[in-house]
Design an enzyme around this catalytic site. Sequence first.
Site, PDB file in Angstrom:
ATOM      1  CB  ILE A  57     -60.066 -65.282   4.252  1.00  0.00           C
ATOM      2  CG1 ILE A  57     -59.287 -64.365   5.198  1.00  0.00           C
ATOM      3  CG2 ILE A  57     -59.165 -66.351   3.662  1.00  0.00           C
ATOM      4  CD1 ILE A  57     -58.727 -65.076   6.408  1.00  0.00           C
ATOM      5  N   GLY A  97     -63.048 -55.648   5.810  1.00  0.00           N
ATOM      6  CA  GLY A  97     -63.696 -54.765   6.768  1.00  0.00           C
ATOM      7  C   GLY A  97     -63.831 -53.376   6.184  1.00  0.00           C
ATOM      8  CE1 TYR A 141     -62.126 -46.335   8.863  1.00  0.00           C
ATOM      9  CE2 TYR A 141     -62.870 -48.059  10.338  1.00  0.00           C
ATOM     10  CZ  TYR A 141     -62.915 -46.752   9.911  1.00  0.00           C
ATOM     11  OH  TYR A 141     -63.759 -45.862  10.531  1.00  0.00           O
ATOM     12  CD  GLU A 201     -59.901 -55.184   1.156  1.00  0.00           C
ATOM     13  OE1 GLU A 201     -60.567 -56.233   1.144  1.00  0.00           O
ATOM     14  OE2 GLU A 201     -60.367 -54.068   0.869  1.00  0.00           O
ATOM     15  N   GLY A 234     -59.711 -69.738  11.968  1.00  0.00           N
ATOM     16  CA  GLY A 234     -60.810 -70.526  11.422  1.00  0.00           C
ATOM     17  C   GLY A 234     -61.840 -69.664  10.704  1.00  0.00           C
ATOM     18  CG  ASP A 245     -67.032 -65.153   9.461  1.00  0.00           C
ATOM     19  OD1 ASP A 245     -67.896 -65.984   9.182  1.00  0.00           O
ATOM     20  OD2 ASP A 245     -66.670 -64.277   8.661  1.00  0.00           O
ATOM     21  CG  ASP A 303     -67.175 -53.694  16.070  1.00  0.00           C
ATOM     22  OD1 ASP A 303     -68.414 -53.725  15.926  1.00  0.00           O
ATOM     23  OD2 ASP A 303     -66.394 -53.576  15.098  1.00  0.00           O
ATOM     24  N   GLY A 337     -68.958 -61.458  12.828  1.00  0.00           N
ATOM     25  CA  GLY A 337     -67.790 -61.533  11.954  1.00  0.00           C
ATOM     26  C   GLY A 337     -66.482 -61.507  12.709  1.00  0.00           C
ATOM     27  CB  THR A 359     -60.800 -51.440  14.919  1.00  0.00           C
ATOM     28  OG1 THR A 359     -60.132 -52.356  14.039  1.00  0.00           O
ATOM     29  CG2 THR A 359     -60.639 -50.030  14.386  1.00  0.00           C
TER      30      THR A 359
END
Length: 650
Positions: free
Chosen positions: A339, A342, A344, A346, A460, A462, A498, A502, A538
């Site tokens: 879905i 990123g 670093y 999945e 849900g 983004d 951050d 997304g 992160t």
Amino acid sequence: GTSRRGAARMPRCASDDRRWSSADVPGEASTRARRERRERRVSNATTTATTASDADERDGRGRPPRATTTTGTRANETNDATTTARDDARGEANARGLEIVREALEAADAATDAKPTTTTTTAATVGKRTFVFKSRNKLFRNAKAEREHRARLAKLAESRAFFDDVDDESLAEESEEATPKRGAAMGDRLVMSPNGLIEALQGLGLVDNAPELRAKMETKRRESTAAAPRAETLPSGRENAFDRVSNWVSSLPVFTPLKEDVAVESRGENRKDEEDEEESIAETEDELESLNEDVERLVIDDECSPLAALLRACDQNEQNVGSMSSLIKSYVKHGVKKIGEGTYGEAYRGEDGVVMKIVPMGGDALVNGEVQMGPGEIRSETSILKALTALRDHEADENAKNFTDGFIRLLDASVCRGPYSKKLLEAWDKYASTGASENEKPDGLPSNQLYISFACDDGGTDLEHFELRSMTETVAMLFQIVVALSVAEEASQFEHRDLHWGNVLIKRTRTKQKRAKLNGVELNIQTSGLDVTIIDFTLSRLTTEDGDAFCDLNADPELFAGPKGHCQSETYRRMKRVTKGKWNKYCPKTNALWLHYLADTVLEQKDFNVTAEDKQRLVAFRKRALDYKSAGEIVFDELFSGIWTSGKKN
């Protein structure tokens, strides 16, 4: 004009040179004629200078002025004195110029007579005679360069002679601190000092921390003084120095925090029996996974290492680190779909409603062109996820001062090993076929690669792909984010750092209100049919009982090198300015900066029904957000008036 005045100031010799014709080419007759003309010019110039000097004397330049004169007479005498001084200076300059010209002409004649008779162009002749002084400087420079060149040739010849005299015996005479002596005979036992070993390992690129390795070697030497030497006997045969060092290094124990505890078979076992055993192994995926789990065990030498700390945070130890395939089966009973992705890792969603974030860590292979995150960084994110998930559980605790469901719920965090799951690779291919993927396929990672898997609730879609329908939904979405950040600030000094579109997940719900508690005050929030949760920690910062969990963003300078005028890139740079690069410190203003970004995003990137008046309200909020010092202050912004009510304070 300028050119005319410039030509009038040229030396006499240069003026004559420019009038030479193309008939003045080198030759025996022409050389003699040129010499005669030069002598005549020198003689005429000398005669002219002498005549001018005699005339000056006859004019009575030194006579005293008359006793009685008029004003006009005194002016004339002043002009005469100025003219006389200028004439004297000009006469001296001419005399000096004639001497220089005579010397230059004599040098040129000598050079012409010494050279063999050749045919040259008029341009070359004119150039040499016109720039007499430059030519002399050039000759001087050429002579100096010639001397330097000869000196270099002498040194080169000397070095060649030196290497011609070197033989194999002289090359074999090396110090004991160097690599194994090249003069050693094949079959002899290698003898190396500790420093020589360090240099050998560094030359092969096998060690980075020389002092640490030297200390380990010294400890090993003391413990095994009575044991046999570690170095093996060199085999007989022809081998070069590199092969000898390689064979010797291969006999040393490997210093690494991660190693496989593989059962060592007896040396006397027949190779044929091993091949028969390998052929009898079933090739089904389940049996291979069980075999890997039985044979390949993770061994951690240092219990204080970041990996050991991460395993403790995940309630694991080195004995129960299984394969990725077996871990995925415990999460997903049916199908799985990718879905998102990123930098670093999945993100996958199972049909059972569980979302998995898979991130490779601690390896040497690059992931999407980036260095893998280390266990220490992963542990920080794991601690933050657990702390924010605990804020959900505080809802049932009446004594808790803070709770919110605005952050994603963590179901499980586990460390696993490769190879990458085939089911996830199939889901990755389907996602990539739509053209939405920018990452590299993870099937090229090593089979023993370590991964961290975060299993979470399904939050849900983004914000980037969610369709907002009205101004009411937009304000409700923003306020739920404000409340979640405010509660986390109060409870654990949280900063997201951050929060791009997304990392905001939205799904529609029939619940009209949701509850939160901020420093003991209950808040009733109108949802407008939206349930908003925040993900991806992160880069986040949070204070726990064990200390501050944060990510040092100074290690990623490219994060602050985004295009100017781009709101997300500018937000990273604003964060760096307000924190002054001290990312371990608590600075809640960063949350306000990201709320400014979200307001800008819905204004510039999202398309929904909005009146001119409501749009102006959003524009004003976007501007005010930059002035707030935390998300907690934004709770009381006028944009959110009437969207929430407070209950009783405990």
